[in-house]
Each structure stands twice: as C-alpha cells, then as structure tokens.
Write an enzyme that holds these catalytic residues in place. Structure first.
Site, PDB file in Angstrom:
ATOM      1  N   ARG A 128      42.920  43.448  43.596  1.00  8.75           N
ATOM      2  CA  ARG A 128      42.661  42.029  43.847  1.00  8.75           C
ATOM      3  C   ARG A 128      43.853  41.235  43.316  1.00  8.75           C
ATOM      4  O   ARG A 128      44.174  41.318  42.125  1.00  8.75           O
ATOM      5  CB  ARG A 128      41.370  41.551  43.165  1.00  8.75           C
ATOM      6  CG  ARG A 128      40.857  40.229  43.774  1.00  8.75           C
ATOM      7  CD  ARG A 128      39.699  39.631  42.992  1.00  8.75           C
ATOM      8  NE  ARG A 128      40.156  39.190  41.689  1.00  8.75           N
ATOM      9  CZ  ARG A 128      39.474  39.351  40.549  1.00  8.75           C
ATOM     10  NH1 ARG A 128      38.298  39.944  40.553  1.00  8.75           N
ATOM     11  NH2 ARG A 128      39.968  38.926  39.402  1.00  8.75           N
ATOM     12  N   GLU A 155      47.729  37.007  38.569  1.00  9.88           N
ATOM     13  CA  GLU A 155      47.876  38.413  38.163  1.00  9.88           C
ATOM     14  C   GLU A 155      47.469  39.322  39.307  1.00  9.88           C
ATOM     15  O   GLU A 155      46.761  38.902  40.239  1.00  9.88           O
ATOM     16  CB  GLU A 155      47.039  38.725  36.917  1.00  9.88           C
ATOM     17  CG  GLU A 155      45.558  38.661  37.180  1.00  9.88           C
ATOM     18  CD  GLU A 155      44.728  39.518  36.223  1.00  9.88           C
ATOM     19  OE1 GLU A 155      45.258  40.426  35.574  1.00  9.88           O
ATOM     20  OE2 GLU A 155      43.518  39.270  36.145  1.00  9.88           O
ATOM     21  N   ASN A 157      45.367  42.663  39.928  1.00  9.12           N
ATOM     22  CA  ASN A 157      44.423  43.595  39.287  1.00  9.12           C
ATOM     23  C   ASN A 157      44.484  44.953  39.965  1.00  9.12           C
ATOM     24  O   ASN A 157      44.308  45.048  41.175  1.00  9.12           O
ATOM     25  CB  ASN A 157      43.001  43.053  39.415  1.00  9.12           C
ATOM     26  CG  ASN A 157      42.841  41.735  38.683  1.00  9.12           C
ATOM     27  OD1 ASN A 157      42.718  41.705  37.467  1.00  9.12           O
ATOM     28  ND2 ASN A 157      42.882  40.633  39.406  1.00  9.12           N
ATOM     29  N   SER A 162      36.783  43.018  40.554  1.00 10.45           N
ATOM     30  CA  SER A 162      35.363  42.732  40.781  1.00 10.45           C
ATOM     31  C   SER A 162      35.142  41.595  41.788  1.00 10.45           C
ATOM     32  O   SER A 162      36.089  40.985  42.270  1.00 10.45           O
ATOM     33  CB  SER A 162      34.697  42.411  39.448  1.00 10.45           C
ATOM     34  OG  SER A 162      35.441  41.413  38.806  1.00 10.45           O
ATOM     35  N   LYS A 319      50.565  42.980  32.468  1.00 10.25           N
ATOM     36  CA  LYS A 319      51.276  41.697  32.601  1.00 10.25           C
ATOM     37  C   LYS A 319      52.774  41.870  32.359  1.00 10.25           C
ATOM     38  O   LYS A 319      53.594  41.156  32.929  1.00 10.25           O
ATOM     39  CB  LYS A 319      50.711  40.685  31.605  1.00 10.25           C
ATOM     40  CG  LYS A 319      49.535  39.865  32.115  1.00 10.25           C
ATOM     41  CD  LYS A 319      48.238  40.560  32.125  1.00 10.25           C
ATOM     42  CE  LYS A 319      47.075  39.712  32.540  1.00 10.25           C
ATOM     43  NZ  LYS A 319      45.849  40.492  32.710  1.00 10.25           N
ATOM     44  N   LYS A 377      50.263  35.625  27.338  1.00  8.93           N
ATOM     45  CA  LYS A 377      49.361  36.705  27.765  1.00  8.93           C
ATOM     46  C   LYS A 377      49.676  38.039  27.106  1.00  8.93           C
ATOM     47  O   LYS A 377      50.813  38.496  27.146  1.00  8.93           O
ATOM     48  CB  LYS A 377      49.473  36.904  29.279  1.00  8.93           C
ATOM     49  CG  LYS A 377      49.073  35.712  30.104  1.00  8.93           C
ATOM     50  CD  LYS A 377      49.002  36.096  31.574  1.00  8.93           C
ATOM     51  CE  LYS A 377      48.544  34.916  32.408  1.00  8.93           C
ATOM     52  NZ  LYS A 377      48.338  35.309  33.813  1.00  8.93           N
ATOM     53  N   GLU A 381      43.010  43.122  30.138  1.00  6.95           N
ATOM     54  CA  GLU A 381      42.281  42.751  31.343  1.00  6.95           C
ATOM     55  C   GLU A 381      40.915  42.230  30.937  1.00  6.95           C
ATOM     56  O   GLU A 381      40.449  42.501  29.837  1.00  6.95           O
ATOM     57  CB  GLU A 381      42.071  43.988  32.237  1.00  6.95           C
ATOM     58  CG  GLU A 381      43.347  44.598  32.765  1.00  6.95           C
ATOM     59  CD  GLU A 381      44.116  43.654  33.644  1.00  6.95           C
ATOM     60  OE1 GLU A 381      43.486  42.852  34.353  1.00  6.95           O
ATOM     61  OE2 GLU A 381      45.354  43.688  33.606  1.00  6.95           O
ATOM     62  N   GLY A 382      40.271  41.534  31.876  1.00  8.95           N
ATOM     63  CA  GLY A 382      38.865  41.209  31.667  1.00  8.95           C
ATOM     64  C   GLY A 382      38.604  39.842  31.081  1.00  8.95           C
ATOM     65  O   GLY A 382      37.461  39.481  30.813  1.00  8.95           O
ATOM     66  N   ARG A 463      37.163  31.701  43.237  1.00  7.00           N
ATOM     67  CA  ARG A 463      36.412  31.444  42.009  1.00  7.00           C
ATOM     68  C   ARG A 463      36.800  30.063  41.502  1.00  7.00           C
ATOM     69  O   ARG A 463      37.971  29.707  41.520  1.00  7.00           O
ATOM     70  CB  ARG A 463      36.726  32.517  40.965  1.00  7.00           C
ATOM     71  CG  ARG A 463      36.163  33.878  41.358  1.00  7.00           C
ATOM     72  CD  ARG A 463      36.645  34.969  40.430  1.00  7.00           C
ATOM     73  NE  ARG A 463      38.090  35.067  40.450  1.00  7.00           N
ATOM     74  CZ  ARG A 463      38.825  35.598  39.489  1.00  7.00           C
ATOM     75  NH1 ARG A 463      38.250  36.070  38.404  1.00  7.00           N
ATOM     76  NH2 ARG A 463      40.134  35.661  39.593  1.00  7.00           N
TER      77      ARG A 463
HETATM   78  P1  ADP Z   1      42.769  38.634  32.814  1.00  8.30           P
HETATM   79  O1  ADP Z   1      43.401  39.931  33.133  1.00  8.30           O
HETATM   80  O2  ADP Z   1      42.203  38.584  31.442  1.00  8.30           O
HETATM   81  O3  ADP Z   1      41.804  38.197  33.883  1.00  8.30           O
HETATM   82  P2  ADP Z   1      44.491  36.530  33.813  1.00  8.30           P
HETATM   83  O4  ADP Z   1      45.970  36.592  33.824  1.00  8.30           O
HETATM   84  O5  ADP Z   1      43.835  36.657  35.136  1.00  8.30           O
HETATM   85  O6  ADP Z   1      43.973  37.595  32.778  1.00  8.30           O
HETATM   86  O7  ADP Z   1      44.049  35.154  33.138  1.00  8.30           O
HETATM   87  C1  ADP Z   1      42.692  34.790  32.960  1.00  8.30           C
HETATM   88  C2  ADP Z   1      42.448  33.384  33.481  1.00  8.30           C
HETATM   89  O8  ADP Z   1      43.315  32.454  32.831  1.00  8.30           O
HETATM   90  C3  ADP Z   1      42.759  33.219  34.961  1.00  8.30           C
HETATM   91  O9  ADP Z   1      41.655  33.591  35.758  1.00  8.30           O
HETATM   92  C4  ADP Z   1      43.088  31.746  35.059  1.00  8.30           C
HETATM   93  O10 ADP Z   1      41.913  30.963  35.140  1.00  8.30           O
HETATM   94  C5  ADP Z   1      43.777  31.461  33.733  1.00  8.30           C
HETATM   95  N1  ADP Z   1      45.249  31.594  33.873  1.00  8.30           N
HETATM   96  C6  ADP Z   1      45.970  32.732  33.748  1.00  8.30           C
HETATM   97  N2  ADP Z   1      47.280  32.510  33.973  1.00  8.30           N
HETATM   98  C7  ADP Z   1      47.400  31.203  34.253  1.00  8.30           C
HETATM   99  C8  ADP Z   1      48.506  30.349  34.575  1.00  8.30           C
HETATM  100  N3  ADP Z   1      49.740  30.814  34.643  1.00  8.30           N
HETATM  101  N4  ADP Z   1      48.242  29.039  34.793  1.00  8.30           N
HETATM  102  C9  ADP Z   1      46.985  28.550  34.715  1.00  8.30           C
HETATM  103  N5  ADP Z   1      45.908  29.288  34.410  1.00  8.30           N
HETATM  104  C10 ADP Z   1      46.093  30.611  34.188  1.00  8.30           C
HETATM  105 MG    MG Z   2      42.258  37.785  35.898  1.00  4.10          MG
END
Ligand code: ADP
Ligand code: MG
Length: 494
Positions: A128, A155, A157, A162, A319, A377, A381-382, A463
């Site tokens: 995803r 990101e 996945n 999911s 990441k 970051k 994950e998660g 989402r």
């Molecule tokens: P995880 O692997 O924990 O899901 P993500 O990189 O998807 O990590 O980050 C989790 C959430 O944080 C994302 O779903 C988003 O809502 C927010 N987020 C992550 N990166 C950014 C960004 N560069 N700008 C704005 N919001 C972000």
């Molecule tokens: Mg995410």
C-alpha cells in the site's frame, strides 16, 4: 447525539437530516462489512461494531487518483528490486542497525536466509503506497478545490498493508449517504473499488506458483486484533476465486509450537504443508516478546513457502530506504526509464538523513530551526512512532550528539487540503470537523529477482482524520475510512 448543519456542494443539510443520515450510515456500514472489534474488547471473536468512517466522501481531483494509480506498477517493481539488492539494503541500513535493535534482528534474519541463501526465490508483495495531497505551494480555502494538489508519498508499506477489506465497501456506504442527503453524484464519481479482491488475486497466484493443491495459505495474525474483519475480507475473496484453497490463521507463538521444517525445507503446520505465509504481525518490536517468536520467524524465512513479505521486502519498506531512494541518482539504479524515474521522483517529499556526519549535522540544525516544517520518523510501522512540530526540537536536542540519530530520518511535513466532514466513531459524538485525507494505492507483485510473474495496481483507500491530529491510525482511533469523490479540478487560468 447531534450534528450541526452542513453546506456541502450547494446542498444545505440540516442538523436533523444529518442526524438521520448518520444513523443510517452506521447501519449501512455494518451491513456491508465495514466493521471492527470494539476498542476495549478485541478478544471476543464475533462482537463487532461499525469501523470509524466519514459521513460523506471527500473530493479528490480525478487526475490525482489517475496519477497515483498509473505509478503503482512502477513502484511495485521498484520496491521488489530494492528488496533483491542486498548491497543497497546493507548500505541503507548499516548505520541504522548499529543503534536499532529491531531492525538489526530483521537484518540478521535477512543475512542468514535472504539473497543467495534463500530457499524460495519467489516473493509476494501486497503493498500500500500512501500519499497526501500537498497544498503548501498553492492558494486555497477550505471551500474551493485547489487547482493543483501535489501528490506526495508518505510511506510505502511492504508488510501488513491493511484496510483493503474495509475499503472494498466504502464506495457503497458513500453512494448511499450521498443519496440520503440528496446530493447529486454519479456512480463514476464513487467508482466500485475492491482492493481486497485485488490482493486475493495475488494470494491465489502465489499459491498456484507454489504448486501443491493440498498446501494452505497461512495468515500470521495477532492474538488480540481489532482489525480482524479486514483480514477476513481477504480470505473471502480467496475463497470466491478458488474455493479449494484453505486459509489457516495462527499467531507467531502458536506457530512456534506447531510449525516444523522438513529436510527439504517444506514448512508444515500441524501436518499441513504451507504454500504462502502472509504476515499481519511481526512488524513491531513488541510482536516478538520472547525468543520463540523470533525463532519461528527465522524458521519460516528458511522455509520454501512463499513469504508475503519475505524479510528482504520487509526491510525495503524501512523509512531509511525511502529516504535513500530520494537521494539524486539512486532511482536510476533500479529503473532505466528516465521518464518513469521523473514521475516517481515528483511524488517524493523532501527527506533528509540524520546520520552522524556533516550532512546529518546540517539537517539536525535545519530541523531545530523550523521544526514545524518536518516529521521525524524512526524505522517503525503501525503508527504512533513519529515526532511532529515543536516536539522535534526537544527530542532531537536529546539525541543530537549520539549515534541514536542514525535510527531516524527527517521528512518534510505535508499540508493537505482541509475539508469539512463528520467523523463517525462508535461511542463518540459525531462532530463536524476540519479534516485531511491520506490516499493509499494497493499493489501486488509476484516474482523472483530475475522474473516477473504478476504486477498489478489493486485499488485504493482514503483515510481521513481531524486536522488536529498528527498521527493517522484508524485502529489507534484517530483516522476514519473514507472514499474519494472524484471531481474535475478548476482550470488554471493562464
Ligand atoms: P507508520 O509506518 O507508523 O504508519 P507513517 O510514515 O505512515 O508511519 O506516518 C504515520 C502518519 O503520520 C501518517 O499516516 C500521516 O498521517 C502522518 N505523517 C507521516 N508523514 C507525514 C508527513 N511527511 N507530513 C504530514 N503527515 C505525515
Ligand atoms: Mg503509515
């Protein structure tokens, strides 16, 4: 419960009407399988409630969805190639594994079982690719659709992607609520979308590729799982495509007690041969509370079952790898078509290494000077692991002089277009809020390092969360399931 009046696409929806639609929307979601286990009672097997949803779909310009979908097969191949490049993975992760024990554990398993050593050359990726639509550089208000939304990757996945299940019914829920509200919307604007079917095709192809009609697909799941209905959606479509395929469920702990390897490296679970292993667990440190979970992960990686994902593919989703792919010239190592590289690169947000060297020092200073522009970051994950805004200052100050910095990357913060919607969550008052959305595109890739067997884009998910929340998890209680309402953006005046 009460709702406030809402102006939506030229239709004013009174508080009373909104209240009625909210009740109906919940019933419709339950009817169509948009369900989750209750937040505080995930143990019960059959007690479900409607999953968090938006009342209405969120407008998304058609070209944005088209762009994201058209990139997916290229992204699938890119990540498959990254996973099959041990040198690149090593170069990306060498500083991370000095300080991040969890990534090191995965990397050690990879060293022992991946690349040349792998007993199963075929891997299955059910991906995803998450994006937000950035409006930082375009002028817009909450009411007017901006002329340009820049698709920016959040990101990629590679494990336990999911919501393919729940999103397979969201278009249906929203066609219904739009109708109830008397808002005109064609079926093309809320198109059918069945990512759970798309991913199930991947399972079936992998199972066929393994080649034993008696072998099963093993879903590795958590003992306590709020999102188990989403997993059942996948089984449902596997069954619909080929009812001869058995899906069995096991936790890592149960697998540690019941799995064995034969001398040909066949994985057996209670006497059943396993063709495909699908991980909806094993992506967080706390998924390995004892050595048993770690040992059985190693055993499974050694087996000739097709893994979804294998540990190389899991590591490709780090990441740190995403940040290294954004370094100029790196994409070209994996993709020869320059135009494709350019299109992929256009979706990259700014990403910066925090490794302990001169460049990393400069990036630390940049983040400390303007923390609101960034997200920090770790390799996790998660959800729930990132650091945002002013918190970055304190956090980064604490680790700026230590090797621990290597475990993190810095990412430009994306500011999506805010819209108005009701977020419906069981047990909570539905309040009209300013919300922002994150688009996910599902992808399937089956192949070896040399040969592609199947590569497909498999549907989408939207989402949506309140602008007040930084993090976006649905299971964690922040975000809600949504669907894109496809619209044509206004023409840019020249
Ligand atoms: P995880 O692997 O924990 O899901 P993500 O990189 O998807 O990590 O980050 C989790 C959430 O944080 C994302 O779903 C988003 O809502 C927010 N987020 C992550 N990166 C950014 C960004 N560069 N700008 C704005 N919001 C972000
Ligand atoms: Mg995410």
């Amino acid at each position: 419960m009460s709702a406030t009046a809402l102006d939506l696409w030229g239709v004013t929806i009174s508080k009373e009407t909104a209240d009625q639609i909210i009740e109906k929307a919940k019933q419709w979601a339950l009817l169509h399988g948009v369900q989750m286990k209750p937040q505080h009672d995930h143990h019960s097997t059959c007690h479900c409630e409607y999953a968090p949803i938006t009342l209405f779909p969120s407008p998304l310009p058609v070209p944005v969805l088209q762009e994201a979908k058209s990139l997916q097969k290229h992204y699938n191949l890119l990540m498959h190639r990254v996973a099959n490049d041990p040198e690149f993975l090593c170069q990306c992760l060498k500083n991370v594994i000095k300080v991040d024990e969890f990534t090191k554990m995965l990397y050690d398993i990879y060293k022992e079982t991946g690349g040349e050593k792998s007993t199963q050359k075929v891997s299955l990726g059910l991906f995803r690719n998450d994006y937000m639509m950035d409006v930082k550089d375009s002028c817009c208000t909450i009411k007017i659709l901006p002329a340009s939304l820049n698709l920016k990757q959040i990101e990629f996945n590679t494990i336990a992607s999911s919501f393919a299940g729940l999103s397979s019914a969201m278009w249906n829920v929203h066609r219904y609520t739009m109708k109830q509200a008397g808002i005109k919307c064609s079926c093309d604007q809320l198109p059918e979308n069945k990512p759970a079917h798309g991913l199930a095709v991947g399972f079936v192809k992998a199972w066929e590729c393994y080649g034993n009609p008696d072998a099963v697909i093993l879903f590795i799941v958590q003992s306590v799982e709020r999102n188990s209905v989403d997993q059942r959606w996948l089984e449902r479509f596997v069954h619909e495509i080929n009812h001869n395929i058995h899906v069995v469920y096991s936790t890592l702990l149960n697998a540690s007690e019941h799995c064995k390897l034969t001398k040909w490296n066949t994985l057996m679970l209670d006497g059943k041969e396993v063709a495909v292993i699908y991980y909806r667990d094993g992506y967080m440190p706390n998924h390995y509370p004892t050595n048993k979970e770690k040992d059985v992960r190693l055993l499974m990686e050694k087996s000739c079952a097709i893994k979804c994902p294998n540990v190389g593919l899991q590591l490709a989703g780090c990441k740190k790898v995403q940040q290294e792919l954004a370094v100029p010239g790196v994409l070209e190592k994996f993709i020869k078509d320059i135009d494709v590289c350019d299109c992929i690169r256009k979706t990259f947000a700014g990403q910066y290494s925090l490794d302990r060297n001169e460049e990393g020092d400069r990036n630390v200073e940049m983040a400390l000077a303007q923390p609101k522009k960034f997200v920090l970051k770790p390799q996790r994950e998660g959800g729930g692991n990132n650091v945002y805004g002013e918190d970055i200052r304190e956090f980064l100050s604490g680790i700026r002089d230590s090797e621990e910095r290597n475990a993190y990357i810095l990412m430009e913060r994306i500011f999506p277009w805010p819209q108005k919607n009701y977020l419906l969550k069981e047990g909570k008052e539905p309040i009209l809020r300013d919300v922002i959305s994150e688009l996910g595109i599902y992808g399937v890739y089956l192949g070896t390092a040399e040969e592609e067997f199947y590569n497909a884009e498999a549907g989408h998910v939207l989402r949506t969360k309140s602008t007040e929340d930084d993090e976006g998890g649905i299971v964690a209680g922040f975000a809600t399931m949504d669907s894109p309402l496809l619209v044509y953006p206004p023409k840019l005046s020249s």
